[in-house]
Write a protein that holds these residues in place. Structure first.
Motif, PDB file in Angstrom:
ATOM      1  N   ALA A 100       0.823  -1.209   0.000  1.00 55.16           N
ATOM      2  CA  ALA A 100       0.000   0.000   0.000  1.00 55.16           C
ATOM      3  C   ALA A 100       0.857   1.259   0.000  1.00 55.16           C
ATOM      4  CB  ALA A 100      -0.931  -0.005   1.211  1.00 55.16           C
ATOM      5  N   LEU A 101       1.923   1.262   0.823  1.00 49.36           N
ATOM      6  CA  LEU A 101       2.772   2.448   0.918  1.00 49.36           C
ATOM      7  C   LEU A 101       3.507   2.710  -0.387  1.00 49.36           C
ATOM      8  CD1 LEU A 101       3.882   4.692   2.695  1.00 49.36           C
ATOM      9  CD2 LEU A 101       5.695   3.129   3.427  1.00 49.36           C
ATOM     10  N   THR A 103       2.589   1.908  -3.412  1.00 48.03           N
ATOM     11  CA  THR A 103       1.641   2.417  -4.410  1.00 48.03           C
ATOM     12  C   THR A 103       1.201   3.828  -4.077  1.00 48.03           C
ATOM     13  OG1 THR A 103       0.851   0.135  -4.631  1.00 48.03           O
ATOM     14  CG2 THR A 103      -0.451   1.850  -5.687  1.00 48.03           C
ATOM     15  N   LEU A 104       0.996   4.100  -2.798  1.00 43.58           N
ATOM     16  CA  LEU A 104       0.572   5.439  -2.371  1.00 43.58           C
ATOM     17  C   LEU A 104       1.640   6.476  -2.680  1.00 43.58           C
ATOM     18  CD1 LEU A 104      -1.524   7.174  -0.850  1.00 43.58           C
ATOM     19  CD2 LEU A 104      -0.290   6.632   1.255  1.00 43.58           C
ATOM     20  N   VAL A 105       2.883   6.159  -2.364  1.00 46.28           N
ATOM     21  CA  VAL A 105       3.979   7.096  -2.636  1.00 46.28           C
ATOM     22  C   VAL A 105       4.109   7.346  -4.133  1.00 46.28           C
ATOM     23  CG1 VAL A 105       6.484   7.379  -2.555  1.00 46.28           C
ATOM     24  CG2 VAL A 105       5.254   6.581  -0.527  1.00 46.28           C
ATOM     25  N   GLY A 107       1.823   7.016  -6.490  1.00 47.03           N
ATOM     26  CA  GLY A 107       0.682   7.715  -7.066  1.00 47.03           C
ATOM     27  C   GLY A 107       0.532   9.147  -6.617  1.00 47.03           C
ATOM     28  N   THR A 108       0.842   9.428  -5.358  1.00 48.59           N
ATOM     29  CA  THR A 108       0.609  10.777  -4.829  1.00 48.59           C
ATOM     30  C   THR A 108       1.829  11.680  -4.916  1.00 48.59           C
ATOM     31  OG1 THR A 108       1.138   9.994  -2.580  1.00 48.59           O
ATOM     32  CG2 THR A 108      -1.173   9.949  -3.252  1.00 48.59           C
ATOM     33  N   LEU A 114      -3.933   8.119  -7.163  1.00 50.04           N
ATOM     34  CA  LEU A 114      -4.212   6.685  -7.239  1.00 50.04           C
ATOM     35  C   LEU A 114      -5.325   6.359  -8.217  1.00 50.04           C
ATOM     36  CD1 LEU A 114      -4.021   5.732  -3.439  1.00 50.04           C
ATOM     37  CD2 LEU A 114      -2.262   5.453  -5.200  1.00 50.04           C
ATOM     38  N   LEU A 191      -4.139  -3.666  -5.584  1.00 44.64           N
ATOM     39  CA  LEU A 191      -3.663  -2.285  -5.630  1.00 44.64           C
ATOM     40  C   LEU A 191      -2.223  -2.225  -6.118  1.00 44.64           C
ATOM     41  CD1 LEU A 191      -4.063   0.736  -4.971  1.00 44.64           C
ATOM     42  CD2 LEU A 191      -3.291   0.230  -2.639  1.00 44.64           C
TER      43      LEU A 191
END
Length: 270
Positions: A100-101, A103-105, A107-108, A114, A191
Motif C-alpha cells: 500500500a505504501l 503504491t501510495l507514494v 501515485g501521490t 491513485l 492495488l
C-alpha cells in the motif's frame, strides 16, 4: 513533432502537463517488493518477540510470511512449531502495508493520483462481474492447468493451505482466515500488482508485456513453485479485467471470488 504546451489548447496542455508529472516506474516496483518483504519479516518477528513466541529457529518466517491462505505445494519436512493462527494475518501487516505504501507514494508523490494513475475506483456492477470471473478461474482455469499433470504426477497443490485450515477449529479461527485471504489479499495485492506493477511494465514495454510481466511477478513473489502457473494465470485474468474496465474494482472482486472458493473448499474438507 511534439507540440509546446504554449501552442496547445488548454485541454491538451493540461494533458501534457499531467504526463510530465508521472515519475513512477519499474524502480518503484522493485523498491516496493523488497520493502514489503522486509517489512513483513520485521513486523512478524517483532510481534513474535513481543508476545514471547518462538519459531524454532529452523524454517523461520518463511513457512508463514507470504503463505497465508496459499499452498506451498512443495513436499518438505517442517519442524517449526504450530504457531497460533492469529500470527498468520499479523505476518501480513508488514507485507500489505508495504504494498500500500509503495503504491501510495508512487501515485501521490510521483504521479497524478491513485485513481488516475492506477484505476483505484469501483462500481456496483464490478461485484457480480468480478465474483463470476474469480469463481470461474478457481473452478475451471485452475483445473485445466493441473488436471493433465495430475494424471502422471502425484502432488497436492493444497497441502500448505490445508495445514492452515485444519487448524481453524473455531469460528474466530475461520474468521481470521477469511479476513486475510478474502478481504486483505484482494485489496492490497490488486492495488500493488494490477495498479502500480501492471502500469509500470506497460509504460516501459507496452500492454502485452505489462500483462504478462506483472502476472509473472505476482506468481513469483508467493514463492510457491507448483502454484506459480495458477497464480500467473489468475494474474493475467485480473490484468485483463483492469484493461477492459479501466479500474481495479472488477479485479479486486475477482480476487475475492478466487480466494473465497479455495477457502470454502478447504474448510469444507477440513
Amino acid at each position: 513533432m511534439t507540440k509546446s504546451p504554449l501552442r496547445c489548447g488548454p485541454v491538451e496542455a493540461a494533458k501534457l502537463s499531467k504526463e510530465r508529472e508521472i515519475r513512477w516506474g519499474l524502480p518503484d516496483v522493485f523498491i516496493g517488493v523488497v520493502f514489503s518483504w522486509v517489512a513483513a519479516v520485521v513486523v512478524f518477528l517483532g510481534v513474535l518477540a513481543a508476545v514471547g513466541l518462538d519459531t524454532g529457529g529452523t524454517t523461520g518466517t518463511g513457512s508463514y510470511v507470504g503463505r497465508y491462505g496459499l499452498s506451498d505445494a512443495i513436499s518438505q519436512e517442517r519442524n517449526d512449531p504450530a504457531l497460533p493462527l492469529w500470527t498468520l494475518p499479523v505476518g501480513q501487516i508488514g507485507l500489505w502495508g508495504g504494498f500500500a505504501l509503495a503504491t501510495l507514494v508512487a501515485g501521490t508523490l510521483r504521479g497524478t493520483g491513485l485513481r488516475r494513475d492506477f484505476g483505484l475506483s469501483m462500481k456496483a456492477s464490478d461485484v457480480p462481474v468480478g465474483l463470476l470471473v474469480g469463481v470461474f478461474a478457481q473452478i475451471a482455469v485452475v483445473w485445466l492447468i493441473y488436471a493433465p499433470f495430475q494424471q502422471f504426477f502425484d502432488f497436492d497443490v493444497s497441502e500448505a493451505a490445508r495445514e492452515i485450515t485444519d487448524r481453524a477449529a473455531t469460528g474466530s479461527d475461520i474468521a481470521l482466515v477469511m479476513l486475510g485471504v478474502v478481504v486483505g489479499a484482494p485489496i492490497f495485492e490488486e492495488l500493488f500488482f494490477r495498479g502500480l506493477v501492471l502500469r509500470a511494465f506497460e509504460r516501459k514495454w507496452g500492454a502485452v508485456i505489462g500483462v504478462l510481466a506483472s502476472s509473472a511477478l505476482f506468481g513469483a513473489v508467493h514463492f510457491q513453485l507448483l502454484q506459480f502457473p495458477a497464480l500467473m494465470a489468475f494474474g493475467i485474468i485480473a490484468a485483463l479485467l483492469v484493461k477492459r474496465y479501466k479500474r481495479l474494482g472488477p479485479a479486486i472482486w475477482a480476487h475475492v471470488g478466487f480466494n473465497l472458493i479455495a477457502v470454502i473448499n478447504l474448510i469444507w474438507l477440513a
